[in-house]
Each structure stands twice: as C-alpha cells, then as structure tokens.
Design a protein around this motif. Sequence first.
Motif, mmCIF file in Angstrom:
data_model
loop_
_atom_site.group_PDB
_atom_site.id
_atom_site.type_symbol
_atom_site.label_atom_id
_atom_site.label_comp_id
_atom_site.label_asym_id
_atom_site.label_seq_id
_atom_site.Cartn_x
_atom_site.Cartn_y
_atom_site.Cartn_z
ATOM 1 N N ILE A 158 0.840 -1.092 -0.140
ATOM 2 C CA ILE A 158 -0.170 0.162 0.149
ATOM 3 C C ILE A 158 0.891 1.140 -0.012
ATOM 4 C CG2 ILE A 158 -1.680 1.178 1.229
ATOM 5 C CD1 ILE A 158 -2.948 -1.444 2.263
ATOM 6 N N ILE A 159 2.113 1.187 0.809
ATOM 7 C CA ILE A 159 2.854 2.416 0.883
ATOM 8 C C ILE A 159 3.626 2.477 -0.498
ATOM 9 C CG2 ILE A 159 5.392 3.048 1.748
ATOM 10 C CD1 ILE A 159 3.145 2.960 3.934
ATOM 11 N N ILE A 160 3.918 1.525 -1.337
ATOM 12 C CA ILE A 160 4.704 1.628 -2.418
ATOM 13 C C ILE A 160 3.389 2.322 -3.540
ATOM 14 C CG2 ILE A 160 5.362 0.305 -4.731
ATOM 15 C CD1 ILE A 160 6.699 -1.532 -2.460
ATOM 16 N N VAL A 161 2.048 1.757 -3.437
ATOM 17 C CA VAL A 161 0.978 2.227 -4.197
ATOM 18 C C VAL A 161 0.983 3.502 -4.086
ATOM 19 C CG1 VAL A 161 -1.310 2.281 -5.041
ATOM 20 C CG2 VAL A 161 -0.033 0.056 -4.797
ATOM 21 N N LEU A 162 0.893 4.039 -2.804
ATOM 22 C CA LEU A 162 0.481 5.535 -2.576
ATOM 23 C C LEU A 162 1.688 6.581 -2.832
ATOM 24 C CD1 LEU A 162 -0.909 5.444 1.188
ATOM 25 C CD2 LEU A 162 -2.127 5.776 -0.801
ATOM 26 N N SER A 163 3.009 6.071 -2.612
ATOM 27 C CA SER A 163 4.000 6.898 -2.863
ATOM 28 C C SER A 163 4.194 7.186 -4.414
ATOM 29 C CB SER A 163 5.494 6.410 -2.253
ATOM 30 O OG SER A 163 5.565 5.245 -2.660
ATOM 31 N N GLY A 164 3.868 5.832 -5.311
ATOM 32 C CA GLY A 164 3.837 5.766 -6.548
ATOM 33 C C GLY A 164 2.821 6.828 -6.940
ATOM 34 N N LEU A 165 1.685 6.868 -6.395
ATOM 35 C CA LEU A 165 0.566 7.875 -6.986
ATOM 36 C C LEU A 165 1.047 9.310 -6.662
ATOM 37 C CD1 LEU A 165 -2.526 6.212 -5.865
ATOM 38 C CD2 LEU A 165 -2.252 6.888 -8.137
ATOM 39 N N PHE A 166 1.609 9.541 -5.639
ATOM 40 C CA PHE A 166 2.260 10.844 -5.311
ATOM 41 C C PHE A 166 3.199 11.131 -6.199
ATOM 42 C CE2 PHE A 166 5.476 13.393 -3.043
ATOM 43 C CZ PHE A 166 4.678 14.574 -2.677
ATOM 44 N N GLY A 167 4.196 10.632 -6.269
ATOM 45 C CA GLY A 167 5.062 10.788 -7.349
ATOM 46 C C GLY A 167 4.696 11.284 -8.755
ATOM 47 N N PHE A 168 3.552 10.298 -9.324
ATOM 48 C CA PHE A 168 2.990 10.601 -10.520
ATOM 49 C C PHE A 168 2.414 11.855 -10.761
ATOM 50 C CE2 PHE A 168 -0.396 10.270 -13.580
ATOM 51 C CZ PHE A 168 0.408 9.895 -14.830
ATOM 52 N N PHE A 169 1.964 12.314 -9.663
ATOM 53 C CA PHE A 169 0.993 13.587 -9.676
ATOM 54 C C PHE A 169 1.973 14.758 -9.390
ATOM 55 C CE2 PHE A 169 -2.487 10.741 -9.062
ATOM 56 C CZ PHE A 169 -3.444 11.077 -10.276
ATOM 57 N N PHE A 170 3.019 14.487 -8.330
ATOM 58 C CA PHE A 170 3.786 15.719 -7.785
ATOM 59 C C PHE A 170 4.629 15.907 -9.005
ATOM 60 C CE2 PHE A 170 7.260 17.713 -5.905
ATOM 61 C CZ PHE A 170 6.757 18.616 -5.273
ATOM 62 N N PHE A 171 5.583 14.897 -9.346
ATOM 63 C CA PHE A 171 6.623 15.168 -10.281
ATOM 64 C C PHE A 171 6.209 15.181 -11.772
ATOM 65 C CE2 PHE A 171 8.853 12.856 -7.132
ATOM 66 C CZ PHE A 171 9.617 13.672 -6.561
ATOM 67 N N GLY A 172 4.801 14.774 -12.022
ATOM 68 C CA GLY A 172 4.289 14.966 -13.463
ATOM 69 C C GLY A 172 3.682 16.416 -13.512
ATOM 70 N N ARG A 173 3.173 17.219 -12.367
ATOM 71 C CA ARG A 173 2.977 18.428 -12.494
ATOM 72 C C ARG A 173 4.247 19.373 -12.576
ATOM 73 N NH1 ARG A 173 -1.411 20.748 -8.644
ATOM 74 N NH2 ARG A 173 -0.340 19.838 -7.261
ATOM 75 N N GLU A 174 5.141 18.862 -11.968
ATOM 76 C CA GLU A 174 6.370 19.635 -11.850
ATOM 77 C C GLU A 174 6.928 19.821 -13.189
ATOM 78 O OE1 GLU A 174 9.950 19.487 -8.344
ATOM 79 O OE2 GLU A 174 9.917 18.261 -10.041
ATOM 80 N N ALA A 175 6.917 18.621 -14.029
ATOM 81 C CA ALA A 175 7.648 18.367 -15.036
ATOM 82 C C ALA A 175 6.643 19.224 -16.113
ATOM 83 C CB ALA A 175 7.718 16.972 -15.811
ATOM 84 N N GLU A 176 5.254 19.304 -16.121
ATOM 85 C CA GLU A 176 4.564 20.185 -16.945
ATOM 86 C C GLU A 176 4.885 21.778 -16.749
ATOM 87 O OE1 GLU A 176 0.520 18.976 -16.454
ATOM 88 O OE2 GLU A 176 0.833 17.065 -17.128
ATOM 89 N N SER A 177 5.114 22.210 -15.457
ATOM 90 C CA SER A 177 5.153 23.589 -15.273
ATOM 91 C C SER A 177 6.467 24.074 -15.813
ATOM 92 C CB SER A 177 4.782 23.735 -13.891
ATOM 93 O OG SER A 177 5.944 23.120 -13.095
ATOM 94 N N LYS A 178 7.523 23.337 -16.092
ATOM 95 C CA LYS A 178 8.469 24.034 -16.771
ATOM 96 C C LYS A 178 8.513 24.169 -18.138
ATOM 97 C CE LYS A 178 11.815 21.547 -13.414
ATOM 98 N NZ LYS A 178 12.510 20.206 -13.152
#
Lengths: 178, 175
Positions: A158-178
């Motif tokens: 569950i930890i792995i799924v949650l952190s993966g989701l967090f990474g996907f949305f957080f780093f995804g948005r970070e990449a888009e805003s660049k």
Amino acid sequence: MLLKLFITFFKIGLFTIGGGYAMLPVIQKEVVDNKGWLSNEEFLDAIAITNSLPGPLATNCATFVGYKLSRFMGAAAAVLGAICPSFIIIIAIASVFRFIAESKYMQYIFAGIRPAVVALILFALVRLTKSVGIKALNLAISFVSIALILLLDIHPAIIIVLSGLFGFFFFGREAESK
Amino acid sequence: MILVRLFLAFLKIGAFSFGGGYAVLALIQKEIIEGFAWISEEDFVNIVAIAEMTPGPIAVNASTFVGYKLSGILGAFAGTIGVITIPFLTSLIASIYFQKFKDSKQLSWILKGIRPAVLALIGAACIKIARISFVDYKSILIGVIVFASVYKLKLHPILAIFLAGILGLIFYGLF
C-alpha cells in the motif's frame, strides 16, 4: 551469462541467514557493487516491485535481475541459483537438525549474527539513501512512509502504491510547469 | 497422489505469500497443519527454527523442509517448486513490463515517489529486527563492530556474517 547469474544468486542464497531484508546487503554488494548489473536506483526499483508481489524478496529480486540481463532464461537461472542452496542444505541437515539447533555453540553463533544483520541492513540503507539523494521532499516521503508502517502497521504494498501515485501527480505536474 | 497435493498446497501458499518469509510460515501453519493435518504443531516449531537458521529465503527453506518431512527428496522438490512458481511468474511479468516502460517519463515520476518510500520500508524492517536483536550490551557491541567493519573497513557482508558468528562464540561462549 546464465552461469554467472546462477553462481551469483547461488552465493547470495548460500550466505544469507534470516531471509527477507537480511538478504538485501549481500544482494546489493554482489549485484550492484561487484557485478554492476543494477544501479542503486534500479536496485530500489527492484525492491519496490518485488515487495508488491507475492514471494520471497530474494527470489523475486533474482527474477528481476535475471530478466534484465538475459530475459526469460536469465530469470530462470537466477531463481534456480537462489533456491538451490536452501534445497541442498535443508535436505542435508533435516535429520540432524534438532541436534544442531540445540547445540549451545550454534546458539552463541546466532546470538552474534542477529545484531550483525541489523548492522548490515543499516549499512545498505545508508548507501541507498545517498544514491536517492538527501533532499527535503525525499526525506518527507521517507518519514511519512516509515510513520505509516511503524505506527499504523500499513502493508508495504500500500505504501508503494501511495508513494507511486504521489510521485506521478507531483513530479508530473512539476515537469509540466517547466 | 501426495506429491501433486503437496505441490498444489505450496502453489497456493506461494501465491498468497506477500511479504515473504514470515507470511509464508503463517500460511504453512494454516494450510498444512490446520488444513491437512500433515504435520504436528510441534514439528512446526522446528520448521520455524530451521527456516530461520539455515541460509536462504525463509519461505523456500520452510517449503523444502515440510516437503522433505512429508515425502523425502521428491516432496522437497514439490514443495520448493510449488512455492516459487507463482512468485516467479508474477515477478517475471512485472519485470517484462518494467523493462518495456522504464524509459517512459510517467514511470520515472512514479519511481521518484516510490524510491524514498522503499528506503522507509527498509528502515522500518531494520527497526523491527533491531528491537528483537539488541537484547544486551554484547549484542549492541557486536552490531557496532560489524557496522564499523563494513562501513570503514569495506568488509564484504558475507565475511561480516562470519565475523559476527565468531564474535558471538567469543562474547557468549567465553564470558
């Protein structure tokens, strides 16, 4: 290559006592440091994947490494290498096991090995932490995760799924805003 | 046919063995001891001890031992192959997809989030094992010596385990 995979994981299976996370330091030493088959980051990815699936960490890791290097045959060779020592040793000592386990010298040896396993895991952790990079965000993810595991007893998958989701949305948005 | 039943029982155990070692011991207790009454509770205590004290993954050790107790070498074979089959296939499928998509930027975002969490998993395991392993000042001393020897002296972890066994003999045997 297949023989190398078999021998390396045979060695890992032969010299790791306690299973699970106790096997990580030896796998890291052999697979990352000595053979260079995985980087430290890939090693963490392998642990993430193998932790979310059924089965022993060591054999799942063997499948991951074997497949990366030589596809299906590599995976099979690595897994067989990892389980062979168990098979041979158990059959060799099954009938005399009670005698060995009750020997006080064996108990002294194991009293020494148990704290050593903690030290070895800690050592692996220090090196992996350096390779991930000590940044505020990484530390935050680590601390939230460790609190969830230790305080709320949340399952690793569950930890792995949650952190993966967090990474996907957080780093995804970070990449888009660049 | 006991070998087929043994194989199928361990196939099922392997399929549900999330978290490896200790999860498998619990499943063996449920499936093999309560479900089949193949071995006694007393034997189970031996299984736990042998799985922990012999090298290799705990799940594999336990399955080999149970299979061997029930029907010799062939039983050991059925137990070991049984417990490993489903994990092998699921890991294989995951590895295939991982290698296929590892260069995608979406996967790299996901992994950036996961890697620090995996550090936490390892850290939590380390803390849990430490709680039961550091029982007196001798065990703490052994832990410190081993950590220093791998960190400062670059000792190979395998040699460190041997060193720890010898330290155990000296500290607990002589003093």
